[in-house]
Enzyme design. Structure first.
Site, mmCIF file in Angstrom:
data_model
loop_
_atom_site.group_PDB
_atom_site.id
_atom_site.type_symbol
_atom_site.label_atom_id
_atom_site.label_comp_id
_atom_site.label_asym_id
_atom_site.label_seq_id
_atom_site.Cartn_x
_atom_site.Cartn_y
_atom_site.Cartn_z
ATOM 1 N N GLY A 1 0.137 -11.915 15.998
ATOM 2 C CA GLY A 1 1.580 -11.791 16.216
ATOM 3 C C GLY A 1 2.347 -11.629 14.914
ATOM 4 O O GLY A 1 1.766 -11.281 13.883
ATOM 5 N N HIS B 1 4.218 -6.342 12.219
ATOM 6 C CA HIS B 1 4.957 -5.559 11.221
ATOM 7 C C HIS B 1 4.421 -4.128 11.250
ATOM 8 O O HIS B 1 3.574 -3.783 12.090
ATOM 9 C CB HIS B 1 4.851 -6.201 9.833
ATOM 10 C CG HIS B 1 3.447 -6.533 9.425
ATOM 11 N ND1 HIS B 1 2.495 -5.576 9.210
ATOM 12 C CD2 HIS B 1 2.833 -7.728 9.222
ATOM 13 C CE1 HIS B 1 1.363 -6.155 8.863
ATOM 14 N NE2 HIS B 1 1.530 -7.470 8.881
ATOM 15 N N HIS C 1 0.732 -3.518 11.598
ATOM 16 C CA HIS C 1 0.188 -3.598 12.964
ATOM 17 C C HIS C 1 0.520 -2.332 13.752
ATOM 18 O O HIS C 1 -0.299 -1.831 14.518
ATOM 19 C CB HIS C 1 0.778 -4.812 13.706
ATOM 20 C CG HIS C 1 0.387 -6.131 13.130
ATOM 21 N ND1 HIS C 1 1.281 -6.969 12.500
ATOM 22 C CD2 HIS C 1 -0.814 -6.762 13.088
ATOM 23 C CE1 HIS C 1 0.657 -8.053 12.094
ATOM 24 N NE2 HIS C 1 -0.608 -7.960 12.438
ATOM 25 N N GLN D 1 -9.536 -20.628 13.088
ATOM 26 C CA GLN D 1 -9.671 -19.984 11.771
ATOM 27 C C GLN D 1 -8.752 -20.604 10.719
ATOM 28 O O GLN D 1 -8.711 -20.143 9.587
ATOM 29 C CB GLN D 1 -9.480 -18.475 11.871
ATOM 30 C CG GLN D 1 -8.075 -18.014 12.199
ATOM 31 C CD GLN D 1 -8.037 -16.510 12.459
ATOM 32 O OE1 GLN D 1 -8.467 -16.030 13.501
ATOM 33 N NE2 GLN D 1 -7.513 -15.747 11.511
ATOM 34 N N GLY E 1 -7.222 -3.929 9.676
ATOM 35 C CA GLY E 1 -6.656 -3.475 8.415
ATOM 36 C C GLY E 1 -7.604 -3.738 7.249
ATOM 37 O O GLY E 1 -8.329 -4.736 7.223
ATOM 38 N N ASP F 1 -7.503 -7.198 4.882
ATOM 39 C CA ASP F 1 -8.437 -8.308 5.093
ATOM 40 C C ASP F 1 -9.851 -7.746 4.999
ATOM 41 O O ASP F 1 -10.595 -7.684 5.993
ATOM 42 C CB ASP F 1 -8.172 -8.966 6.446
ATOM 43 C CG ASP F 1 -6.831 -9.675 6.467
ATOM 44 O OD1 ASP F 1 -6.618 -10.555 5.617
ATOM 45 O OD2 ASP F 1 -5.982 -9.330 7.306
ATOM 46 N N LEU G 1 1.871 -5.266 3.209
ATOM 47 C CA LEU G 1 2.514 -5.947 4.341
ATOM 48 C C LEU G 1 1.603 -7.055 4.855
ATOM 49 O O LEU G 1 0.397 -6.891 4.964
ATOM 50 C CB LEU G 1 2.809 -4.956 5.460
ATOM 51 C CG LEU G 1 3.856 -3.887 5.164
ATOM 52 C CD1 LEU G 1 4.245 -3.149 6.442
ATOM 53 C CD2 LEU G 1 5.100 -4.474 4.537
ATOM 54 N N SER G 2 2.225 -8.186 5.166
ATOM 55 C CA SER G 2 1.496 -9.334 5.704
ATOM 56 C C SER G 2 2.471 -10.193 6.487
ATOM 57 O O SER G 2 3.646 -10.312 6.098
ATOM 58 C CB SER G 2 0.913 -10.158 4.543
ATOM 59 O OG SER G 2 0.598 -11.466 4.982
ATOM 60 N N ARG H 1 2.507 -13.191 6.488
ATOM 61 C CA ARG H 1 2.838 -14.352 5.652
ATOM 62 C C ARG H 1 3.891 -14.026 4.586
ATOM 63 O O ARG H 1 4.368 -14.936 3.903
ATOM 64 C CB ARG H 1 1.579 -14.923 5.000
ATOM 65 C CG ARG H 1 0.667 -15.619 6.000
ATOM 66 C CD ARG H 1 -0.465 -16.366 5.314
ATOM 67 N NE ARG H 1 -1.158 -17.268 6.203
ATOM 68 C CZ ARG H 1 -2.309 -17.012 6.834
ATOM 69 N NH1 ARG H 1 -2.895 -15.841 6.667
ATOM 70 N NH2 ARG H 1 -2.865 -17.906 7.616
HETATM 71 O O1 PAF Z 1 -6.465 -10.545 11.079
HETATM 72 C C1 PAF Z 1 -6.007 -11.278 11.980
HETATM 73 O O2 PAF Z 1 -4.841 -11.208 12.355
HETATM 74 C C2 PAF Z 1 -6.914 -12.299 12.633
HETATM 75 O O3 PAF Z 1 -7.834 -12.809 11.727
HETATM 76 C C3 PAF Z 1 -7.622 -11.774 13.891
HETATM 77 C C4 PAF Z 1 -8.566 -10.632 13.561
HETATM 78 C C5 PAF Z 1 -6.595 -11.315 14.914
HETATM 79 C C6 PAF Z 1 -8.460 -12.886 14.521
HETATM 80 O O4 PAF Z 1 -7.680 -13.980 14.893
#
Ligand code: PAF
Length: 273
Positions: free
Chosen positions: A28, A31, A34, A58, A144, A147, A181-182, A184
């Site tokens: 969610g 941005h 996504h 995670q 992306g 990551d 873009l992130s 966070r």
């Molecule tokens: O990159 C992310 O947003 C998360 O690590 C993912 C792949 C949706 C898994 O929760």
């Protein structure tokens, strides 16, 4: 757009569609990055599914799980406007039960760099991605390149478990000043935001150095570290696509990675060469 909140609703929504399924898993706070993933999925598939799930497994104790940005209404709108067919928006209880079979990240690649700083993080990522890929019956899944280690491990999981899903890597989207873009980035104050540009600036310099013929990893990381001053740098490293440290850049098989704390926020960025 169908909004599915349970596994049964998702299954029914998928049953009502035909053709290839392009899947964009997210947490969610959507941005433009996504949206780029969704657009690519839209072009390449008959059906587009997006999931929004802030996956608790995670996050390490003390990380930002409780304050991770949640923007249900805006996210739903973005998905609708981007032509998403099915939005999967599950509760934790839908995704996890008690005493489950678990997925474990590989001992080396899952516990270096991000995995060293956030031990167990990738166990959680791989577990939820495995569940989501199965639930969504994904033909292709879009991740992306920002990551990069997550992407490498998910690709490896697909190979190790002989999964039929195709994992698609999508370029990082940046602000006009270079900031990757992130979700966070919302944590950054105005001053932090200026300091945060040092990450992309250091990677830009690394790219220029390579274009000028510099290949030695040590030389590149030394200059990057100078640019990153006075940030609290967690790592700057040069690896190949399999995440093995390499002494020299190999064009076509190299990723230069950086992770640093800017104020209270951890940022990561990288460049693929
Ligand atoms: O990159 C992310 O947003 C998360 O690590 C993912 C792949 C949706 C898994 O929760």
């Amino acid at each position: 757009m169908i909004i599915a909140r349970t596994a049964v609703e998702l299954s029914a929504a998928l049953d009502s569609k035909t053709g290839s399924v392009g899947f964009v898993p997210t947490m969610g706070a959507l941005h433009i990055g996504h949206r780029t993933l969704i657009e690519k999925a839209r072009v390449e598939n008959d059906v587009v599914v997006v999931s929004i799930f802030v996956n608790p497994t995670q996050f390490l104790p003390g990380e930002d799980l409780s304050k991770y940005p949640r923007r249900e209404e805006a996210d739903f709108k973005i998905c609708e406007l981007s032509g998403v067919d099915i939005l999967f928006y599950p509760e934790v209880g839908t995704m996890y039960g008690k005493d489950e079979v678990s997925i474990k990240a590989p001992d080396v690649r899952g516990y270096i760099l991000e995995g060293a700083i956030r031990p167990g993080h990738f166990d959680g990522v791989l577990s939820v991605v495995m569940k989501l890929l199965n639930m969504v019956r994904a033909t292709r899944a879009y991740f992306g390149k920002k990551d990069a280690q997550q992407l490498a491990l998910i690709t490896q999981m697909g190979q190790n478990f002989f999964m039929s899903v195709e994992i698609i890597a999508v370029d990082t989207v940046r602000e006009s000043d270079g900031l990757a873009l992130s979700s966070r980035n919302v944590y950054l104050s105005q001053e932090d935001r200026v300091e945060a540009l040092k990450l992309s600036a250091s990677l830009k310099r690394a790219t220029h150095l390579v274009m000028q013929g510099v290949r030695e990893s040590n030389e590149i990381t030394k200059i990057m570290l100078e640019i990153l001053q006075p940030l609290s740098v967690e790592y700057v490293t040069v690896v190949n696509r399999r995440f093995e440290a390499i002494p020299e850049v190999i064009i076509g098989d190299t990723i230069v990675l950086v992770a640093a704390r800017v104020g209270l926020t951890r940022l990561i960025d990288n460049v693929w060469m």
